[in-house]
Write a protein that holds these residues in place. Structure first.
Motif, short mmCIF file in Angstrom:
data_model
loop_
_atom_site.label_atom_id
_atom_site.label_comp_id
_atom_site.label_asym_id
_atom_site.label_seq_id
_atom_site.Cartn_x
_atom_site.Cartn_y
_atom_site.Cartn_z
N ASP A 1 -17.82 -1.19 -14.03
CA ASP A 1 -18.07 -2.07 -15.16
C ASP A 1 -17.74 -1.42 -16.50
OD1 ASP A 1 -19.50 -4.41 -13.81
OD2 ASP A 1 -20.61 -2.70 -13.03
N SER A 2 -17.89 -0.12 -16.60
CA SER A 2 -17.72 0.55 -17.89
C SER A 2 -17.16 1.94 -17.64
CB SER A 2 -19.11 0.63 -18.56
OG SER A 2 -19.04 1.22 -19.82
N LYS B 1 -13.27 -0.80 -20.77
CA LYS B 1 -13.43 -1.45 -19.46
C LYS B 1 -12.08 -1.44 -18.78
CE LYS B 1 -17.01 -4.81 -20.70
NZ LYS B 1 -18.06 -3.87 -20.32
N SER C 1 -28.47 0.26 -12.03
CA SER C 1 -27.31 0.81 -12.75
C SER C 1 -27.05 2.23 -12.26
CB SER C 1 -27.56 0.81 -14.26
OG SER C 1 -28.79 1.44 -14.56
N PHE D 1 -24.80 -2.23 -11.85
CA PHE D 1 -23.83 -2.00 -12.93
C PHE D 1 -23.33 -0.56 -12.76
CE2 PHE D 1 -22.49 -0.71 -17.10
CZ PHE D 1 -22.06 -1.85 -17.76
#
Ligand SMILES: NC(=O)C1=CN([C@@H]2O[C@H](COP(=O)(O)OP(=O)(O)OC[C@H]3O[C@@H](n4cnc5c(N)ncnc54)[C@H](O)[C@@H]3O)[C@@H](O)[C@H]2O)C=CC1
Ligand SMILES: Nc1nc(O)c(N)c(N[C@@H]2O[C@H](COP(=O)(O)O)[C@@H](O)[C@H]2O)n1
Length: 294
Positions: free
Chosen positions: A238-239, A291, A215, A66
């Motif tokens: 992802d973010s 996002k 992550s 992630f």
């Protein structure tokens, strides 16, 4: 492509009697649970937040970590006043927010430009919280890591972890490799494109995933961020969590500005937009979460 000469990277030799440098004074940050609650939905899934998740990964494909892209910027999109300099942008509350993110990611990644400019610690300074694994992207192994580098001082003091250095050098400096090994870090080899000398980010994240890092929080600097905001690499993000500080740094800074795209009409078009956006004021700064719109 012809092999390019490597810049000298030998660390300064440690004199036998040289005193071990004292670790930097411990700083303790506090991030209140009420602020932490606002970020929960933008964090990696819980089972990917700490190191060594690989036992549970059913297939190699599912191991890509992630990825959170996070940095602090000025109103004119600058990360720092000039290349090679460190500029404080985050206020105390948003700085604590960054350390909360560090506690909730298995690794924190920077480019070698940032490592050289900032000599960063890359640990988490919230009391009782765990620190991420620092990762430095350094294709030509030019970071002159040495015993007094802050990240190693913190590792020796038990206040952080030693770095993994992602490189395309098949034979990086034995001195740096030994120093890394002594502190629990290492070099990770990734093949770079022959024409550009650059990595594909997918390759970098795959290698980190295979190390059990579920992550990754990518902190910068400019070149790293701009290349991850370019197509198709942005698909890997992802973010996005950006601290915006109420200041202008002026021209000549290290700017976040991904390559422009051209629409069907032949006119320039905006390359990216965020969706699912939330704005959270923290002190005098504002933290933008979202996002990338696919
Ligand atoms: N305000 C903030 O949140 C942050 C600010 N900074 C600032 O950013 C500045 C450093 O930024 P830059 O000079 O742009 O350096 P950078 O940290 O982005 O590192 C650039 C280097 O990383 C390597 N690299 C990047 N992408 C690569 C790829 N795809 N493949 C292979 N190698 C790759 C290359 O060796 C390149 O020269 C410093 O002034 C630092 O203080 C850095 C991080 C966060
Ligand atoms: N969140 C944030 N705000 C700022 O104002 C910054 N200058 C940075 N810089 C990043 O943090 C690293 C320094 O980490 P340590 O405090 O030494 O642990 C620096 O290298 C940048 O990646 N970030």
């Amino acid at each position: 492509m012809q092999a390019q000469p490597r810049a000298p990277i030998s660390p300064p030799p440690a004199a036998a009697s040289a005193p071990t440098p004292a670790p930097p004074p411990a700083e303790t940050l506090v991030f209140p649970p009420s602020d932490a609650a606002k970020l929960t939905s933008h964090l990696p899934p819980q089972h990917l937040q700490s190191q060594d998740q690989d036992q549970n990964a059913p297939t190699p494909q599912s191991r890509r970590p992630f990825v959170t892209l996070t940095f602090a910027t000025s109103l004119d999109s600058s990360l720092s006043l000039a290349p090679g300099t460190r500029t404080v942008l985050s206020g105390p509350q948003s700085k604590a927010m960054t350390h909360h993110l560090r506690a909730h990611h298995a690794a924190i990644l920077i480019g070698v430009g940032t490592a050289v400019a900032d000599d960063p610690g890359l640990n988490c300074r919230i009391a009782g919280a765990r620190s991420p694994r620092p990762v430095v992207v350094d294709p030509r192994a030019r970071w002159a890591l040495h015993r007094d580098s802050k990240v190693l001082q913190l590792a020796r003091a038990g206040q952080g972890l030693a770095p993994f250095i992602v490189t395309a050098e098949r034979e990086p400096s034995a001195g740096v490799a030994a120093l890394l090994a002594e502190h629990g870090g290492k070099f990770l080899f990734v093949e770079a494109a022959a024409e550009t000398g650059r990595f594909s980010w997918a390759d970098v994240f795959d290698v980190l995933g295979r190390e059990g890092l579920g992550s990754i929080m990518v902190e910068g600097g400019g070149e790293v961020i701009n290349s991850l905001l370019a197509e198709p690499e942005c698909e890997l993000v992802d973010s996005v969590i950006v601290t915006i500080a109420p200041t202008w740094l002026g021209q000549g800074g290290v700017v976040v500005s991904p390559p422009r795209t051209v629409g069907e009409s032949g006119r320039p078009s905006a390359p990216l937009r965020l969706t699912g956006v939330e704005w959270h004021p923290l002190g005098e700064d504002v933290v933008l979460c979202g996002k990338i719109l696919r």
